[in-house]
Design a protein around this motif. Structure first.
Motif, mmCIF file in Angstrom:
data_model
loop_
_atom_site.group_PDB
_atom_site.id
_atom_site.type_symbol
_atom_site.label_atom_id
_atom_site.label_comp_id
_atom_site.label_asym_id
_atom_site.label_seq_id
_atom_site.Cartn_x
_atom_site.Cartn_y
_atom_site.Cartn_z
ATOM 1 N N GLU A 1 -16.720 25.963 -8.969
ATOM 2 C CA GLU A 1 -18.125 25.620 -8.771
ATOM 3 C C GLU A 1 -18.347 24.122 -8.657
ATOM 4 O OE1 GLU A 1 -22.473 26.111 -10.981
ATOM 5 O OE2 GLU A 1 -20.735 27.117 -11.825
ATOM 6 N N ALA A 2 -17.738 23.350 -9.549
ATOM 7 C CA ALA A 2 -18.007 21.913 -9.592
ATOM 8 C C ALA A 2 -17.321 21.141 -8.472
ATOM 9 C CB ALA A 2 -17.582 21.339 -10.951
ATOM 10 N N LEU A 3 -16.089 21.543 -8.112
ATOM 11 C CA LEU A 3 -15.315 20.738 -7.170
ATOM 12 C C LEU A 3 -14.817 21.509 -5.947
ATOM 13 C CD1 LEU A 3 -13.247 18.764 -9.825
ATOM 14 C CD2 LEU A 3 -15.271 17.973 -8.564
ATOM 15 N N GLY A 4 -15.097 22.793 -5.885
ATOM 16 C CA GLY A 4 -14.664 23.575 -4.732
ATOM 17 C C GLY A 4 -13.177 23.868 -4.712
ATOM 18 N N PHE A 5 -12.491 23.715 -5.850
ATOM 19 C CA PHE A 5 -11.067 24.005 -5.915
ATOM 20 C C PHE A 5 -10.846 25.513 -5.797
ATOM 21 C CE2 PHE A 5 -9.757 20.048 -8.601
ATOM 22 C CZ PHE A 5 -10.130 19.221 -7.561
ATOM 23 N N VAL A 6 -9.738 25.896 -5.193
ATOM 24 C CA VAL A 6 -9.410 27.303 -5.013
ATOM 25 C C VAL A 6 -8.075 27.616 -5.679
ATOM 26 C CG1 VAL A 6 -10.718 27.534 -2.864
ATOM 27 C CG2 VAL A 6 -8.305 26.918 -2.778
ATOM 28 N N GLU A 7 -7.969 28.826 -6.167
ATOM 29 C CA GLU A 7 -6.726 29.262 -6.787
ATOM 30 C C GLU A 7 -5.672 29.461 -5.700
ATOM 31 O OE1 GLU A 7 -5.058 33.030 -9.387
ATOM 32 O OE2 GLU A 7 -7.147 32.391 -9.695
ATOM 33 N N THR A 8 -4.518 28.815 -5.897
ATOM 34 C CA THR A 8 -3.438 28.942 -4.924
ATOM 35 C C THR A 8 -2.280 29.775 -5.443
ATOM 36 O OG1 THR A 8 -2.348 26.905 -5.654
ATOM 37 C CG2 THR A 8 -3.994 26.709 -3.889
ATOM 38 N N ARG A 9 -2.155 29.870 -6.761
ATOM 39 C CA ARG A 9 -1.054 30.641 -7.337
ATOM 40 C C ARG A 9 -1.364 30.933 -8.791
ATOM 41 N NH1 ARG A 9 4.371 28.788 -9.254
ATOM 42 N NH2 ARG A 9 3.686 26.690 -8.731
#
Length: 122
Positions: free
Chosen positions: A24-32
């Motif tokens: 939500e805060a930084l737009g990071f996505v789970e990659t693994r």
């Protein structure tokens, strides 16, 4: 010999809460995601979909006490492509924990007390 950054790690108490915060805060996505065979911990790697650098979140299964961050004199840093929009968004989220207006930066705090510096794109 040459070295390059791969990832940074932080330990968190509530993995899903932390994953959601960084999404939500930084737009990071789970990659693994990794679970060892003894299920004693879970690793989640988050990426920004721009660089190869990852943020690794470690959640120890039996950990119940918050981590002692000492004086918390370490932090991550991210560049915002639209600093003013990011600032307004984080202000609305209520996660800004420190501002340094003369330097043109601010910091947000995650659910475990880790700080991330937000800097404008140069």
């Amino acid at each position: 010999m040459k070295f390059s950054f791969d990832h940074n790690n932080i330990n968190v108490l509530d993995l899903e809460k932390s994953v959601e915060f960084y999404k939500e805060a930084l737009g990071f996505v789970e990659t693994r995601r990794h679970h060892p065979s003894d299920d004693s911990f879970t690793l989640v790697f988050l990426g920004d979909e721009t660089t190869q650098h990852k943020l690794e979140l470690t959640c120890m299964k039996d950990r119940t006490e918050p981590y002692n961050l000492g004086e918390n004199e370490f932090h991550l840093a991210v560049v915002a492509d639209n600093y003013d929009e990011a600032y307004a968004y984080h202000k609305k989220m209520g996660c800004i924990c420190y501002e340094n207006k003369p330097m043109g930066i601010y910091f947000i705090m995650d659910p475990d007390g880790y700080w991330t510096e937000v800097i404008p794109k140069k």
